[in-house]
Design a protein around this motif. Structure first.
Motif, PDB file in Angstrom:
ATOM      1  N   PRO A   1       0.824  -1.209   0.000  1.00 29.39           N
ATOM      2  CA  PRO A   1       0.000   0.000   0.000  1.00 29.39           C
ATOM      3  C   PRO A   1       0.862   1.265   0.000  1.00 29.39           C
ATOM      4  CG  PRO A   1      -0.756  -1.543   1.673  1.00 29.39           C
ATOM      5  CD  PRO A   1       0.551  -2.062   1.153  1.00 29.39           C
ATOM      6  N   GLY A   2       0.485   2.223  -0.836  1.00 28.98           N
ATOM      7  CA  GLY A   2       1.177   3.498  -0.893  1.00 28.98           C
ATOM      8  C   GLY A   2       2.456   3.504  -1.699  1.00 28.98           C
ATOM      9  N   ALA A   3       2.789   2.387  -2.348  1.00 24.22           N
ATOM     10  CA  ALA A   3       4.020   2.322  -3.144  1.00 24.22           C
ATOM     11  C   ALA A   3       3.862   3.134  -4.426  1.00 24.22           C
ATOM     12  CB  ALA A   3       4.346   0.873  -3.485  1.00 24.22           C
ATOM     13  N   LYS A   4       4.998   3.513  -5.011  1.00 20.93           N
ATOM     14  CA  LYS A   4       4.978   4.217  -6.291  1.00 20.93           C
ATOM     15  C   LYS A   4       4.312   3.338  -7.337  1.00 20.93           C
ATOM     16  CE  LYS A   4       9.185   6.739  -5.252  1.00 20.93           C
ATOM     17  NZ  LYS A   4      10.584   6.976  -5.597  1.00 20.93           N
TER      18      LYS A   4
ATOM     19  N   VAL B   1       5.164  -2.706  -8.063  1.00 24.48           N
ATOM     20  CA  VAL B   1       3.927  -3.478  -8.097  1.00 24.48           C
ATOM     21  C   VAL B   1       3.800  -4.487  -6.965  1.00 24.48           C
ATOM     22  CG1 VAL B   1       3.524  -3.156 -10.558  1.00 24.48           C
ATOM     23  CG2 VAL B   1       4.946  -5.059  -9.788  1.00 24.48           C
ATOM     24  N   GLY B   2       4.810  -4.601  -6.127  1.00 25.25           N
ATOM     25  CA  GLY B   2       4.710  -5.498  -4.993  1.00 25.25           C
ATOM     26  C   GLY B   2       6.058  -6.006  -4.548  1.00 25.25           C
ATOM     27  N   VAL B   3       5.993  -7.035  -3.698  1.00 32.11           N
ATOM     28  CA  VAL B   3       7.200  -7.684  -3.197  1.00 32.11           C
ATOM     29  C   VAL B   3       7.013  -9.187  -3.309  1.00 32.11           C
ATOM     30  CG1 VAL B   3       7.868  -5.832  -1.605  1.00 32.11           C
ATOM     31  CG2 VAL B   3       6.362  -7.663  -0.809  1.00 32.11           C
ATOM     32  N   ILE B   4       8.152  -9.901  -3.320  1.00 33.95           N
ATOM     33  CA  ILE B   4       8.132 -11.364  -3.291  1.00 33.95           C
ATOM     34  C   ILE B   4       9.137 -11.834  -2.260  1.00 33.95           C
ATOM     35  CG2 ILE B   4       7.412 -11.651  -5.700  1.00 33.95           C
ATOM     36  CD1 ILE B   4      10.382 -12.440  -6.310  1.00 33.95           C
TER      37      ILE B   4
ATOM     38  N   LEU C   1      12.165  -9.112  -1.954  1.00 29.13           N
ATOM     39  CA  LEU C   1      12.566  -8.305  -3.106  1.00 29.13           C
ATOM     40  C   LEU C   1      11.435  -7.389  -3.524  1.00 29.13           C
ATOM     41  CD1 LEU C   1      14.625 -10.726  -3.398  1.00 29.13           C
ATOM     42  CD2 LEU C   1      14.455 -10.343  -5.839  1.00 29.13           C
ATOM     43  N   THR C   2      11.766  -6.137  -3.787  1.00 28.73           N
ATOM     44  CA  THR C   2      10.821  -5.206  -4.402  1.00 28.73           C
ATOM     45  C   THR C   2      10.714  -5.580  -5.875  1.00 28.73           C
ATOM     46  OG1 THR C   2      11.447  -3.441  -2.889  1.00 28.73           O
ATOM     47  CG2 THR C   2      10.401  -2.778  -4.959  1.00 28.73           C
ATOM     48  N   VAL C   3       9.485  -5.574  -6.396  1.00 26.39           N
ATOM     49  CA  VAL C   3       9.261  -5.897  -7.804  1.00 26.39           C
ATOM     50  C   VAL C   3       8.721  -4.656  -8.498  1.00 26.39           C
ATOM     51  CG1 VAL C   3       7.987  -7.337  -9.435  1.00 26.39           C
ATOM     52  CG2 VAL C   3       8.833  -8.317  -7.286  1.00 26.39           C
ATOM     53  N   MET C   4       9.375  -4.287  -9.596  1.00 25.52           N
ATOM     54  CA  MET C   4       8.984  -3.107 -10.368  1.00 25.52           C
ATOM     55  C   MET C   4       8.533  -3.522 -11.760  1.00 25.52           C
ATOM     56  SD  MET C   4      12.007  -0.460  -9.485  1.00 25.52           S
ATOM     57  CE  MET C   4      12.525  -0.173  -7.816  1.00 25.52           C
ATOM     58  N   ASP C   5       7.514  -2.839 -12.250  1.00 22.45           N
ATOM     59  CA  ASP C   5       7.050  -3.038 -13.621  1.00 22.45           C
ATOM     60  C   ASP C   5       7.912  -2.141 -14.502  1.00 22.45           C
ATOM     61  OD1 ASP C   5       5.757  -3.015 -16.084  1.00 22.45           O
ATOM     62  OD2 ASP C   5       3.779  -3.197 -15.167  1.00 22.45           O
ATOM     63  N   LEU C   6       8.804  -2.755 -15.267  1.00 21.03           N
ATOM     64  CA  LEU C   6       9.729  -1.987 -16.100  1.00 21.03           C
ATOM     65  C   LEU C   6       8.997  -1.167 -17.152  1.00 21.03           C
ATOM     66  CD1 LEU C   6      12.690  -1.366 -16.313  1.00 21.03           C
ATOM     67  CD2 LEU C   6      12.989  -3.373 -17.746  1.00 21.03           C
ATOM     68  N   ARG C   7       7.840  -1.672 -17.613  1.00 17.03           N
ATOM     69  CA  ARG C   7       7.032  -0.899 -18.573  1.00 17.03           C
ATOM     70  C   ARG C   7       6.640   0.445 -17.970  1.00 17.03           C
ATOM     71  NH1 ARG C   7       3.621  -2.899 -22.429  1.00 17.03           N
ATOM     72  NH2 ARG C   7       4.208  -4.883 -23.284  1.00 17.03           N
ATOM     73  N   ARG C   8       6.110   0.415 -16.753  1.00 18.46           N
ATOM     74  CA  ARG C   8       5.680   1.653 -16.097  1.00 18.46           C
ATOM     75  C   ARG C   8       6.870   2.561 -15.800  1.00 18.46           C
ATOM     76  NH1 ARG C   8       1.349  -0.649 -11.661  1.00 18.46           N
ATOM     77  NH2 ARG C   8      -0.161  -1.444 -13.174  1.00 18.46           N
ATOM     78  N   LEU C   9       7.965   1.975 -15.386  1.00 20.91           N
ATOM     79  CA  LEU C   9       9.163   2.750 -15.067  1.00 20.91           C
ATOM     80  C   LEU C   9       9.671   3.508 -16.292  1.00 20.91           C
ATOM     81  CD1 LEU C   9      11.047   3.326 -12.684  1.00 20.91           C
ATOM     82  CD2 LEU C   9      12.421   1.372 -13.394  1.00 20.91           C
ATOM     83  N   LEU C  10       9.495   2.907 -17.475  1.00 15.62           N
ATOM     84  CA  LEU C  10       9.943   3.537 -18.722  1.00 15.62           C
ATOM     85  C   LEU C  10       8.842   4.335 -19.420  1.00 15.62           C
ATOM     86  CD1 LEU C  10      12.094   0.622 -20.159  1.00 15.62           C
ATOM     87  CD2 LEU C  10      12.926   2.797 -19.224  1.00 15.62           C
ATOM     88  N   GLY C  11       7.636   4.355 -18.843  1.00 11.78           N
ATOM     89  CA  GLY C  11       6.540   5.112 -19.442  1.00 11.78           C
ATOM     90  C   GLY C  11       5.908   4.434 -20.642  1.00 11.78           C
TER      91      GLY C  11
END
Length: 146
Positions: A42-45, A49-52, A59-69
């Motif tokens: 909750p409240g993450a950028k 998209v979450g953690v595993i 580990l923090t998991v990031m959506d590379l698509r969103r990070l690159l726009g």
């Protein structure tokens, strides 16, 4: 911005996002996984998209698509997770498909690509064989994300 992309790596792990070929330095990739079940934070950028739990390590998991726009993920594609290391920290990056480890020519012609005035040059277009690869500099890309 004054940041400078690191030198061209000798090898990169290739992957696709939105039908385009990208690559990251093979030395920063620790493993490749099928996308596991994520626990939301909750409240993450928006791009976080979450953690595993990977063998006892969170580990923090990031959506590379969103990070690159890029446009959001189309559920018809398979999703994979690149586990990369950035400044001693393991991070999961969601990508569409994972390709091969490619040997890069250190003399290959490259073109820096800036996505916006306030965004550092996080990628270079590298000619490899009959195609171009958008080679990401994870150090610059993740600097402000983590």
């Amino acid at each position: 911005m004054s940041e400078v992309m690191t030198p061209l790596p000798e090898r990169c792990v290739s992957f696709t996002l939105d039908g385009e070929c990208f690559g990251v330095d093979v030395l920063q990739v620790r493993e490749v996984l099928n996308r596991p079940e994520l626990t939301s934070v909750p409240g993450a950028k928006q791009f976080c998209v979450g953690v595993i739990n990977l063998r006892g390590r969170i580990l923090t998991v990031m959506d590379l698509r969103r990070l690159l726009g890029l446009p959001d993920f189309d559920a018809e594609h398979s999703e994979h997770l690149l586990v990369v290391e950035h400044k001693g920290r393991m991070i999961g990056l969601i990508v569409d498909t994972v390709g091969d480890v490619l040997n890069l020519n250190p003399e290959a012609e490259t073109t820096e690509h800036t996505r916006g005035r306030d965004v550092p040059d996080v990628m270079k277009m590298v000619h490899h064989g009959d195609r171009f690869i958008a080679l990401l500099d994870l150090n610059l890309l993740l600097e402000n994300a983590v």
